[in-house]
Scaffold this motif. Structure first.
Motif, PDB file in Angstrom:
ATOM      1  N   ARG A 186      -0.120  11.816  12.529  1.00  0.00           N
ATOM      2  CA  ARG A 186      -1.281  12.340  11.801  1.00  0.00           C
ATOM      3  C   ARG A 186      -2.572  11.904  12.495  1.00  0.00           C
ATOM      4  N   ARG A 224       2.467   6.448  -2.684  1.00  0.00           N
ATOM      5  CA  ARG A 224       3.529   7.032  -3.507  1.00  0.00           C
ATOM      6  C   ARG A 224       3.009   7.375  -4.909  1.00  0.00           C
ATOM      7  N   THR A 230       0.812  -1.224   0.000  1.00  0.00           N
ATOM      8  CA  THR A 230       0.000   0.000   0.000  1.00  0.00           C
ATOM      9  C   THR A 230       0.846   1.275   0.000  1.00  0.00           C
ATOM     10  N   GLY A 231       2.131   1.177   0.395  1.00  0.00           N
ATOM     11  CA  GLY A 231       3.016   2.340   0.275  1.00  0.00           C
ATOM     12  C   GLY A 231       3.097   2.763  -1.189  1.00  0.00           C
ATOM     13  N   ASP A 287       4.031  10.108   9.952  1.00  0.00           N
ATOM     14  CA  ASP A 287       3.042   9.031   9.795  1.00  0.00           C
ATOM     15  C   ASP A 287       2.422   8.633  11.134  1.00  0.00           C
TER      16      ASP A 287
HETATM   17  O1   DC Z   1       5.865   1.773   2.724  1.00  0.00           O
HETATM   18  P1   DC Z   1       6.422   3.059   2.096  1.00  0.00           P
HETATM   19  O2   DC Z   1       7.604   3.582   2.860  1.00  0.00           O
HETATM   20  O3   DC Z   1       6.685   2.923   0.641  1.00  0.00           O
HETATM   21  O4   DC Z   1       5.231   4.120   2.284  1.00  0.00           O
HETATM   22  C1   DC Z   1       5.327   5.437   1.792  1.00  0.00           C
HETATM   23  C2   DC Z   1       4.443   6.365   2.608  1.00  0.00           C
HETATM   24  O5   DC Z   1       3.078   6.063   2.371  1.00  0.00           O
HETATM   25  C3   DC Z   1       4.614   6.325   4.111  1.00  0.00           C
HETATM   26  O6   DC Z   1       5.598   7.223   4.581  1.00  0.00           O
HETATM   27  C4   DC Z   1       3.260   6.690   4.629  1.00  0.00           C
HETATM   28  C5   DC Z   1       2.313   6.292   3.543  1.00  0.00           C
HETATM   29  N1   DC Z   1       1.535   5.094   3.860  1.00  0.00           N
HETATM   30  C6   DC Z   1       0.435   5.245   4.663  1.00  0.00           C
HETATM   31  O7   DC Z   1       0.190   6.332   5.162  1.00  0.00           O
HETATM   32  N2   DC Z   1      -0.380   4.182   4.900  1.00  0.00           N
HETATM   33  C7   DC Z   1      -0.118   2.991   4.384  1.00  0.00           C
HETATM   34  N3   DC Z   1      -0.957   1.965   4.628  1.00  0.00           N
HETATM   35  C8   DC Z   1       1.032   2.801   3.574  1.00  0.00           C
HETATM   36  C9   DC Z   1       1.860   3.875   3.340  1.00  0.00           C
END
Ligand code: DC
Length: 227
Positions: free
Chosen positions: A185, A43, A38-39, A182
């Motif tokens: 928030r 992104r 889901t990141g 993160d």
């Molecule tokens: O897993 P990643 O580092 O690629 O995620 C990038 C950003 O996406 C992370 O800093 C916060 C956001 N994110 C989020 O808020 N909720 C999720 N379920 C996955 C990622």
């Protein structure tokens, strides 16, 4: 929200560079589960917003721009990828600009609401493709997206070790700053969901983490086939 019994949902959450994606990928390969990162979704949306010149401190512009995006899924092997307006985002999603902006867009309730619906819809995609499980990783999977998932994990690792892992991948990323944003928030913060199995991966190899998680999955599959 009940998860469908035909599909085992495994949620893996954790901070930046905690090993979630590699663990989810290995698990998906071992059990033939569909894997969703889901990141990548956050992104991809961030990269699209930056391309359109939308700023995260202008929520109404972000909301209008979000309405224009169609979100679809393409399954390749075990991985399910988000496509935006028919296009799969490329390497731009790992750029320093996206690394710096993603936590700000991820904090917007409209972005999270849109992705919540999309991410929950991945259950139907997994079922339609005949997978017996879905492993989804992120920050709020076990707390918000699938709070009833029978297996929920939370990966930790020391920040120095996580920075080393990112540097090894050749990336510029402010891991601790993203974690701070993160975790603080208002909507769906990064948190250890109640009842989740926490794993500290600082001194573990990827294989050791995967074996630990896989053992729980095997146990669950055995129990559910016996009942
Ligand atoms: O897993 P990643 O580092 O690629 O995620 C990038 C950003 O996406 C992370 O800093 C916060 C956001 N994110 C989020 O808020 N909720 C999720 N379920 C996955 C990622």
């Amino acid at each position: 929200m009940a998860s469908p019994t035909r599909l085992l949902i495994v949620a893996i959450d954790g901070g930046a560079a905690s090993g979630k994606s590699s663990t989810a990928r290995a698990l998906a390969a071992r059990f033939n589960f569909m894997q969703v990162e889901t990141g990548f979704h956050y992104r991809a949306i961030t990269a699209e917003m930056l391309r359109l010149g939308v700023r995260s401190d202008d929520p109404s512009h972000s909301q209008r721009a979000l309405h224009e995006l169609s979100l679809e899924t393409r399954v390749e092997g075990q991985a399910a990828w988000l496509e935006i307006n028919g296009r799969r985002p490329g390497d731009e999603i790992r750029s320093p600009e996206v690394n710096a902006a993603v936590s700000h867009f991820a904090a917007l309730p409209a972005v999270r609401a849109r992705l919540l619906t999309y991410q929950r819809s991945q259950v139907d995609v997994a079922l339609a493709h005949g997978f017996r499980g879905l492993v989804m990783e992120g920050r709020d999977i076990g707390s918000v997206i699938f709070p009833d998932a029978p297996l929920r994990f939370f990966l930790h690792a020391d920040p120095t070790e996580r920075a080393r892992r990112r540097a090894q991948e050749g990336q510029t990323d402010s891991i601790t700053e993203r974690d701070r944003l993160d975790s603080s928030r208002k909507t769906a913060p990064l948190t250890i969901p109640e009842g989740a199995i926490a794993i500290d991966s600082t001194y573990l190899t990827l294989n050791e983490v995967v074996n630990h998680v896989a053992k729980q999955v095997e146990q669950h599959l055995r129990q559910s086939s016996a009942s």
